[in-house]
Each structure stands twice: as C-alpha cells, then as structure tokens.
Write a protein that holds these residues in place. Structure first.
Motif, PDB file in Angstrom:
ATOM      1  N   LEU A  13     -28.939 -15.824 -16.068  1.00 59.82           N
ATOM      2  CA  LEU A  13     -29.545 -15.395 -15.127  1.00 59.82           C
ATOM      3  C   LEU A  13     -29.243 -16.371 -13.617  1.00 59.82           C
ATOM      4  N   PRO A  14     -29.383 -15.965 -12.494  1.00 58.35           N
ATOM      5  CA  PRO A  14     -29.342 -16.882 -11.224  1.00 58.35           C
ATOM      6  C   PRO A  14     -30.796 -17.770 -11.056  1.00 58.35           C
ATOM      7  N   HIS A  15     -31.852 -17.221 -11.504  1.00 60.99           N
ATOM      8  CA  HIS A  15     -33.142 -17.640 -10.926  1.00 60.99           C
ATOM      9  C   HIS A  15     -33.233 -19.214 -11.724  1.00 60.99           C
ATOM     10  N   ARG A  16     -34.002 -19.807 -10.883  1.00 55.32           N
ATOM     11  CA  ARG A  16     -34.593 -21.267 -11.194  1.00 55.32           C
ATOM     12  C   ARG A  16     -35.855 -21.470 -10.899  1.00 55.32           C
ATOM     13  N   HIS A  17     -36.347 -22.500 -11.344  1.00 48.30           N
ATOM     14  CA  HIS A  17     -37.836 -23.007 -11.209  1.00 48.30           C
ATOM     15  C   HIS A  17     -37.962 -23.052  -9.601  1.00 48.30           C
ATOM     16  N   PRO A  18     -39.161 -22.719  -9.233  1.00 48.09           N
ATOM     17  CA  PRO A  18     -40.304 -22.124  -9.905  1.00 48.09           C
ATOM     18  C   PRO A  18     -40.144 -20.411 -10.168  1.00 48.09           C
ATOM     19  N   PHE A  19     -39.107 -19.977 -10.040  1.00 44.37           N
ATOM     20  CA  PHE A  19     -38.904 -18.257 -10.129  1.00 44.37           C
ATOM     21  C   PHE A  19     -38.227 -17.986 -11.436  1.00 44.37           C
ATOM     22  N   LEU A  20     -37.568 -18.855 -12.258  1.00 44.81           N
ATOM     23  CA  LEU A  20     -37.480 -18.352 -13.483  1.00 44.81           C
ATOM     24  C   LEU A  20     -38.628 -18.263 -14.282  1.00 44.81           C
ATOM     25  N   LEU A  21     -39.017 -16.746 -14.630  1.00 50.58           N
ATOM     26  CA  LEU A  21     -40.356 -16.580 -15.236  1.00 50.58           C
ATOM     27  C   LEU A  21     -40.320 -15.942 -17.097  1.00 50.58           C
ATOM     28  N   ILE A  22     -39.203 -16.309 -17.524  1.00 53.80           N
ATOM     29  CA  ILE A  22     -39.134 -16.168 -18.732  1.00 53.80           C
ATOM     30  C   ILE A  22     -38.931 -17.437 -19.496  1.00 53.80           C
ATOM     31  N   ASP A  23     -39.293 -17.836 -20.576  1.00 54.76           N
ATOM     32  CA  ASP A  23     -39.226 -19.177 -21.500  1.00 54.76           C
ATOM     33  C   ASP A  23     -38.190 -19.061 -22.603  1.00 54.76           C
TER      34      ASP A  23
END
Length: 142
Positions: free
Chosen positions: A13-23
């Motif tokens: 995924l390209p998402h990163r903190h604070p928008f990466l919403l799966i752990d």
C-alpha cells in the motif's frame, strides 16, 4: 494462511501514518480477498474532535480501512504491484454500530466482480463478532 506485518503492508500500500488504517493482515489471497485488523487506541488523532466527550471512530475511516484491506487483495496480484487502488464508488453502505477506543476491528473485503481496471469488493467490518459496517466498494486500479 498468508500473514502480513506492518512492513509488508507498506510494501503493497502507498498509505502512511496517519492514514494507514490497518495494522496487520491475518490472511489474503491475491485478487480474491483479504482479512485485516485495526487496533483502535485513544491516541488516534481524530478522537480529539470526534467527539471529545464520547470518542467514536468516524464511519468514513472504517470504510477507508475496508478499502485498504481490499487494496491488499488487489495490489498483491503480480500485475498490480506498485500501482494504486482508487475509490470509484460506495454502494449499499450500512453503519450498524460504533467503533470506540480499545476496539479491535476485523476488516474483510472479498472481490465479487472485476473487469479491466475496475472491480467491486464486498466489505464487512466487525468488532467482537458484531457487524459495525457493511458496504460494496468500487475501485479502479491506476
């Protein structure tokens, strides 16, 4: 079962903190489905304003977590590696409960239709076995 830790998720995924919403991802099959979890803590930034006296995770962020879960399934296909899955629509969305600090959300997205770069995923979020959100998510691979 195919597990993914946070570093492996960040490779897909390209998402990163604070928008990466799966752990973490408990299981997935490339192009078919993914099951992931989000551990909700009181430290989440959105709780400062939603709502200060009764913290509730915004429903749209639960939908986003479901979309990221579906993106794991789609973007883990070899031909989609390095691409981005974009939202193209949300249908039949029902919010059936709230998510609060301390909850561990089970996120499951199954691909039910794909044609070219478009597809639809059937998505369900639950807490302790109780469904809190259900929706059909349309995506486009870009």
């Amino acid at each position: 079962m195919n597990h993914l830790d946070i570093n492996q998720i960040k490779e897909i995924l390209p998402h990163r903190h604070p928008f990466l919403l799966i752990d973490y991802v408990e299981d997935y099959e490339a192009g078919q489905y993914a099951v992931a979890y989000k551990c909700v803590t009181y430290r989440e930034e959105f709780f400062k304003g939603h709502f200060p006296k009764e913290p509730v995770m915004p429903g749209v962020l639960t939908i986003e977590a479901l979309a990221q879960t579906g993106a794991i399934a789609i973007l883990s296909k070899e031909e989609n590696r390095g691409k981005t899955a974009y939202f193209a629509g949300i249908q039949n969305c029902k919010f059936k409960g709230k998510v609060v600090p301390g909850d561990k959300i089970r996120l499951e997205t199954k691909m039910i239709k794909q044609k070219g770069p478009f597809g639809i995923g059937e998505a369900t979020a639950s807490v302790e076995g109780k469904v809190v959100v259900r929706a059909e998510l349309t995506f486009m691979i870009g």
